[in-house]
Design an enzyme around this catalytic site. Structure first.
Site, short mmCIF file in Angstrom:
data_model
loop_
_atom_site.label_atom_id
_atom_site.label_comp_id
_atom_site.label_asym_id
_atom_site.label_seq_id
_atom_site.Cartn_x
_atom_site.Cartn_y
_atom_site.Cartn_z
CG ASP A 10 37.50 8.27 2.97
OD1 ASP A 10 38.73 8.48 2.92
OD2 ASP A 10 36.72 9.05 3.55
CE LYS A 32 40.08 13.16 3.61
NZ LYS A 32 40.66 12.03 4.36
CG ASP A 59 44.04 12.93 5.64
OD1 ASP A 59 44.78 13.38 6.52
OD2 ASP A 59 42.85 12.58 5.88
CG LEU A 60 49.92 9.89 3.74
CD1 LEU A 60 51.29 9.54 3.14
CD2 LEU A 60 49.03 8.65 3.74
CE LYS A 61 43.98 12.82 10.02
NZ LYS A 61 43.44 12.06 8.88
CG LEU A 62 54.14 12.07 7.57
CD1 LEU A 62 53.01 12.11 6.58
CD2 LEU A 62 55.44 12.48 6.91
CG HIS A 63 52.91 12.72 15.64
ND1 HIS A 63 51.90 12.67 16.57
CD2 HIS A 63 53.99 13.24 16.29
CE1 HIS A 63 52.32 13.14 17.73
NE2 HIS A 63 53.59 13.48 17.59
CG ASP A 64 58.72 9.30 13.36
OD1 ASP A 64 59.55 9.38 14.29
OD2 ASP A 64 58.49 8.23 12.77
CB ILE A 65 62.23 12.26 15.47
CG1 ILE A 65 62.77 11.37 14.37
CG2 ILE A 65 62.01 11.48 16.76
CD1 ILE A 65 64.19 10.86 14.65
N PRO A 66 61.58 15.11 14.05
CG PRO A 66 61.93 17.22 15.03
CD PRO A 66 61.88 15.75 15.36
CB THR A 119 36.52 15.46 15.06
OG1 THR A 119 36.82 14.65 13.94
CG2 THR A 119 36.63 16.91 14.68
NE ARG A 181 27.54 13.33 6.47
CZ ARG A 181 28.84 13.17 6.24
NH1 ARG A 181 29.52 14.05 5.52
NH2 ARG A 181 29.48 12.12 6.72
N GLY A 210 33.01 13.55 1.78
CA GLY A 210 33.12 12.16 1.34
C GLY A 210 31.79 11.59 0.92
NE ARG A 211 30.86 8.68 5.38
CZ ARG A 211 30.87 8.52 6.69
NH1 ARG A 211 30.41 7.39 7.21
NH2 ARG A 211 31.34 9.47 7.48
O1 C5P Z 1 32.26 10.74 4.34
P1 C5P Z 1 32.58 11.99 5.10
O2 C5P Z 1 32.09 13.26 4.43
O3 C5P Z 1 32.21 11.90 6.56
O4 C5P Z 1 34.18 12.06 5.02
C1 C5P Z 1 34.93 13.03 5.70
C2 C5P Z 1 36.40 12.79 5.47
O5 C5P Z 1 37.12 13.70 6.29
C3 C5P Z 1 36.88 11.39 5.84
O6 C5P Z 1 37.95 11.05 4.96
C4 C5P Z 1 37.38 11.56 7.25
O7 C5P Z 1 38.37 10.63 7.58
C5 C5P Z 1 37.95 12.97 7.20
N1 C5P Z 1 38.04 13.65 8.48
C6 C5P Z 1 36.94 13.86 9.31
N2 C5P Z 1 37.10 14.51 10.50
C7 C5P Z 1 38.31 14.95 10.88
C8 C5P Z 1 39.42 14.76 10.06
C9 C5P Z 1 39.24 14.10 8.85
O8 C5P Z 1 35.83 13.47 8.96
N3 C5P Z 1 38.43 15.63 11.99
#
Ligand code: C5P
Length: 232
Positions: A10, A32, A59-66, A119, A181, A210-211
């Site tokens: 990210d 990702k 990770d672009l999460k597409l959502h539109d007409i088919p 989430t 984590r 990520g972090r």
């Molecule tokens: O830094 P961290 O470990 O929190 O990153 C988690 C990654 O997963 C981020 O890119 C976040 O946008 C993604 N993500 C998430 N929860 C979701 C869907 C995607 O944390 N439900």
């Protein structure tokens, strides 16, 4: 079944990604890339990461007409990404169209997974804003079943839901779980978290981290710790 740690890159520029990846020398990673970076840098960011020998979850999460999703997916398929996703809320027909668009002439295709409920959406907001009156876990399982019906490979879900998704949709149906984590690490803005070892025990197929890796003082060591804990 391949299990892997996917690093959520990210970052907001190509340069920051390059600086991060330079730390890893010869290793082959699963990266990702989200909307922010893809919209800022365009498809060239995918080519650059692929050229370094890494796999990509776009990770672009597409959502539109088919029809629109089908055509967009065929563009992403040509970019040679390894995994991409759609919102299950787009309906079974949209997910089927996505799968068709993604499938290349030789029958190969990237993995396709569905986002169930984000989430960030609470059960209360789902009820009030979306008028969905079923409990969250029922909605998530129903969307996962729809994704399976459409022929998709799996869903993104909380590690806490991964076990139930496997019970409902079968062991082969992939669970991709963020919210991971280290036991001794910062939670940040994630609320419902699990350690890599707990994610393994509950049956996550891929963890998205990520972090805990990107913001670590030694990202390479943090990645290796994550892989060791998750793959056991
Ligand atoms: O830094 P961290 O470990 O929190 O990153 C988690 C990654 O997963 C981020 O890119 C976040 O946008 C993604 N993500 C998430 N929860 C979701 C869907 C995607 O944390 N439900």
């Amino acid at each position: 079944m391949a299990k892997d740690v996917i690093i959520a890159c990210d970052f907001s520029s190509k340069q920051e990604v390059a600086n991060f990846l330079d730390k890893f020398k010869e290793e082959s990673l699963y990266i990702k890339i989200g909307m922010e970076l893809f919209y800022a840098e365009g498809p060239s960011i995918i080519k650059e990461i692929k050229n370094r020998g890494h796999k990509i979850f776009l990770d672009l999460k597409l959502h539109d007409i088919p029809n629109t999703v089908k055509k967009a997916m065929s563009v992403l398929s040509n970019l040679e990404v390894d995994m991409c996703n759609v919102h299950a809320a787009g309906t079974v027909a949209m997910m089927e169209a996505a799968l068709q668009g993604l499938t290349r002439a030789d029958g190969s295709r990237p993995l396709l997974i569905a986002v169930t409920q984000l989430t960030s959406t609470s059960e209360e907001r789902m009820k009030q804003d979306l008028w969905i009156n079923e409990p969250m876990d029922k909605v998530v399982m129903h969307y996962a079943q729809n994704a399976k019906k459409a022929g998709l490979d799996g869903v993104v879900c909380s590690p806490l839901e991964a076990g139930k998704v496997h019970e409902t949709c079968g062991k082969e149906f992939l669970t991709i779980t963020p919210g991971v984590r280290f036991a001794d690490g910062e939670k940040g803005d994630q609320v419902r978290v699990m350690t890599p070892a707990q994610a393994r025990e509950i049956g996550s197929d891929y963890i998205v981290v990520g972090r805990p890796i990107t913001a670590a003082s030694d990202p390479v060591a943090a990645y290796h710790r994550c892989v060791a804990e998750f793959l056991g």
